[in-house]
Scaffold this motif. Structure first.
Motif, PDB file in Angstrom:
ATOM      1  N   GLU A   8       0.888  -1.007  -0.128  1.00  0.00           N
ATOM      2  CA  GLU A   8       0.078   0.095  -0.017  1.00  0.00           C
ATOM      3  C   GLU A   8       0.839   1.201  -0.022  1.00  0.00           C
ATOM      4  OE1 GLU A   8      -3.048   2.198   3.054  1.00  0.00           O
ATOM      5  OE2 GLU A   8      -2.260   0.453   3.455  1.00  0.00           O
ATOM      6  N   PHE A   9       0.748   1.941  -1.067  1.00  0.00           N
ATOM      7  CA  PHE A   9       1.518   3.393  -1.235  1.00  0.00           C
ATOM      8  C   PHE A   9       1.104   4.144  -0.238  1.00  0.00           C
ATOM      9  CE2 PHE A   9       2.259   7.460  -2.725  1.00  0.00           C
ATOM     10  CZ  PHE A   9       3.631   7.515  -2.800  1.00  0.00           C
ATOM     11  N   LEU A  10       2.165   4.916   0.421  1.00  0.00           N
ATOM     12  CA  LEU A  10       1.723   5.858   1.642  1.00  0.00           C
ATOM     13  C   LEU A  10       2.466   7.279   1.107  1.00  0.00           C
ATOM     14  CD1 LEU A  10       2.828   4.077   4.914  1.00  0.00           C
ATOM     15  CD2 LEU A  10       0.308   4.365   3.659  1.00  0.00           C
ATOM     16  N   GLU A  15      14.283  11.136   0.153  1.00  0.00           N
ATOM     17  CA  GLU A  15      15.199  10.433  -0.731  1.00  0.00           C
ATOM     18  C   GLU A  15      14.501  10.012  -2.037  1.00  0.00           C
ATOM     19  OE1 GLU A  15      18.213   7.694   0.832  1.00  0.00           O
ATOM     20  OE2 GLU A  15      18.188   8.646   2.657  1.00  0.00           O
ATOM     21  N   GLY A  16      13.253  10.232  -2.057  1.00  0.00           N
ATOM     22  CA  GLY A  16      12.513  10.003  -3.488  1.00  0.00           C
ATOM     23  C   GLY A  16      11.930   8.384  -3.435  1.00  0.00           C
ATOM     24  N   ARG A  17      12.344   7.991  -2.253  1.00  0.00           N
ATOM     25  CA  ARG A  17      11.906   6.221  -2.491  1.00  0.00           C
ATOM     26  C   ARG A  17      10.558   5.967  -1.805  1.00  0.00           C
ATOM     27  NH1 ARG A  17      16.789   4.165   1.048  1.00  0.00           N
ATOM     28  NH2 ARG A  17      16.124   5.968   2.348  1.00  0.00           N
ATOM     29  N   ARG A  18       9.792   5.072  -2.695  1.00  0.00           N
ATOM     30  CA  ARG A  18       8.338   4.913  -2.328  1.00  0.00           C
ATOM     31  C   ARG A  18       8.130   4.168  -0.822  1.00  0.00           C
ATOM     32  NH1 ARG A  18       4.834   4.289  -6.517  1.00  0.00           N
ATOM     33  NH2 ARG A  18       3.534   2.782  -5.424  1.00  0.00           N
ATOM     34  N   VAL A  19       7.631   4.732  -0.028  1.00  0.00           N
ATOM     35  CA  VAL A  19       7.132   4.241   1.468  1.00  0.00           C
ATOM     36  C   VAL A  19       5.865   3.539   1.170  1.00  0.00           C
ATOM     37  CG1 VAL A  19       6.825   4.864   3.757  1.00  0.00           C
ATOM     38  CG2 VAL A  19       8.581   6.277   2.667  1.00  0.00           C
ATOM     39  N   GLU A  20       5.888   2.359   1.591  1.00  0.00           N
ATOM     40  CA  GLU A  20       4.723   1.507   1.401  1.00  0.00           C
ATOM     41  C   GLU A  20       4.546   0.498   2.729  1.00  0.00           C
ATOM     42  OE1 GLU A  20       5.136   0.965  -3.342  1.00  0.00           O
ATOM     43  OE2 GLU A  20       5.382  -0.777  -2.126  1.00  0.00           O
ATOM     44  N   ARG A  21       3.222   0.298   3.007  1.00  0.00           N
ATOM     45  CA  ARG A  21       2.867  -0.599   3.989  1.00  0.00           C
ATOM     46  C   ARG A  21       2.935  -2.044   3.292  1.00  0.00           C
ATOM     47  NH1 ARG A  21      -1.049   1.697   6.220  1.00  0.00           N
ATOM     48  NH2 ARG A  21       0.218   2.672   7.700  1.00  0.00           N
ATOM     49  N   LEU A  22       3.785  -3.026   3.871  1.00  0.00           N
ATOM     50  CA  LEU A  22       4.114  -4.101   2.926  1.00  0.00           C
ATOM     51  C   LEU A  22       3.632  -5.344   3.799  1.00  0.00           C
ATOM     52  CD1 LEU A  22       7.634  -3.588   2.042  1.00  0.00           C
ATOM     53  CD2 LEU A  22       5.617  -3.092   0.596  1.00  0.00           C
ATOM     54  N   ILE A  41      14.244  -1.795   3.839  1.00  0.00           N
ATOM     55  CA  ILE A  41      14.284  -1.562   2.191  1.00  0.00           C
ATOM     56  C   ILE A  41      13.837  -2.970   1.730  1.00  0.00           C
ATOM     57  CG2 ILE A  41      15.271  -0.455   0.286  1.00  0.00           C
ATOM     58  CD1 ILE A  41      15.235   1.435   2.431  1.00  0.00           C
ATOM     59  N   VAL A  42      13.017  -3.005   1.183  1.00  0.00           N
ATOM     60  CA  VAL A  42      12.672  -4.278   0.414  1.00  0.00           C
ATOM     61  C   VAL A  42      12.493  -3.721  -1.011  1.00  0.00           C
ATOM     62  CG1 VAL A  42      10.981  -5.905   0.234  1.00  0.00           C
ATOM     63  CG2 VAL A  42      11.633  -5.130   2.501  1.00  0.00           C
ATOM     64  N   ASP A  43      13.073  -4.353  -2.024  1.00  0.00           N
ATOM     65  CA  ASP A  43      12.952  -4.096  -3.289  1.00  0.00           C
ATOM     66  C   ASP A  43      12.878  -2.602  -3.760  1.00  0.00           C
ATOM     67  OD1 ASP A  43      13.090  -6.743  -4.022  1.00  0.00           O
ATOM     68  OD2 ASP A  43      10.955  -7.029  -4.151  1.00  0.00           O
ATOM     69  N   GLY A  44      13.953  -1.873  -3.060  1.00  0.00           N
ATOM     70  CA  GLY A  44      13.653  -0.418  -3.353  1.00  0.00           C
ATOM     71  C   GLY A  44      12.689   0.372  -2.442  1.00  0.00           C
ATOM     72  N   ARG A  45      11.672  -0.241  -2.053  1.00  0.00           N
ATOM     73  CA  ARG A  45      11.070   0.280  -1.186  1.00  0.00           C
ATOM     74  C   ARG A  45      11.313   0.621   0.273  1.00  0.00           C
ATOM     75  NH1 ARG A  45       8.525  -3.231  -4.781  1.00  0.00           N
ATOM     76  NH2 ARG A  45       6.920  -2.629  -5.947  1.00  0.00           N
ATOM     77  N   VAL A  46      10.735   1.653   0.836  1.00  0.00           N
ATOM     78  CA  VAL A  46      10.964   1.670   2.497  1.00  0.00           C
ATOM     79  C   VAL A  46       9.439   1.100   2.917  1.00  0.00           C
ATOM     80  CG1 VAL A  46      11.073   3.438   4.281  1.00  0.00           C
ATOM     81  CG2 VAL A  46      12.202   3.731   2.156  1.00  0.00           C
TER      82      VAL A  46
END
Length: 140
Positions: A8-10, A15-22, A41-46
């Protein structure tokens, strides 16, 4: 091996990385992603606070705290790879394979007087109420 089950994208971080609830599926807790500088960090996502991971081999669930620490959801506290290694070393395969449940054929031996008698269930006729007639709007 680890797979992302759901995300879920938040927002984007500084730094421009996607912060997502995984939601993560793990083969074992050894696949649980570690925090670097307080971020997982998972696959470039925070991974955001509240992300969860399911250890398929044990059925355990882990929740991610805001500082990047995984907590086992049974209330035992923070995940520690050292603690898991120590527990694994102390397990004995004979404990896992030992039968704990008494076989069904031995249930009658559990009580002193043998199997209890089941009382007869008396049959009786069920009286049904006559259904109320269906009325339409014109018959009011």
């Amino acid at each position: 091996m680890m797979e992302i089950r759901n995300k879920e994208f938040l927002h984007f971080d500084e730094e421009g990385r996607r912060v997502e609830r995984l939601e993560l599926d793990l083969d074992t807790t050894a696949d649980l992603p570690a925090a670097e500088n307080g971020k997982v960090i998972v696959d470039g996502r925070v991974a955001a606070q509240g992300s969860i991971a399911w250890d398929i081999s044990t059925g355990d669930f882990y929740g991610l705290k805001s500082g990047g620490t995984w907590y086992k959801q049974d209330g035992t506290g923070a995940y520690s790879s050292a603690a898991v290694a120590a527990l694994s070393a102390s397990l004995d395969l004979s404990d896992i394979n030992r039968s704990v449940i008494q076989p069904i054929s031995d249930i009658s031996e559990m009580s002193e007087g043998g199997p209890e008698e089941v009382p007869e269930i008396e049959e009786r006729e069920v009286e049904e109420d006559e259904p109320e007639p269906i009325r339409d709007f014109e018959s009011r």
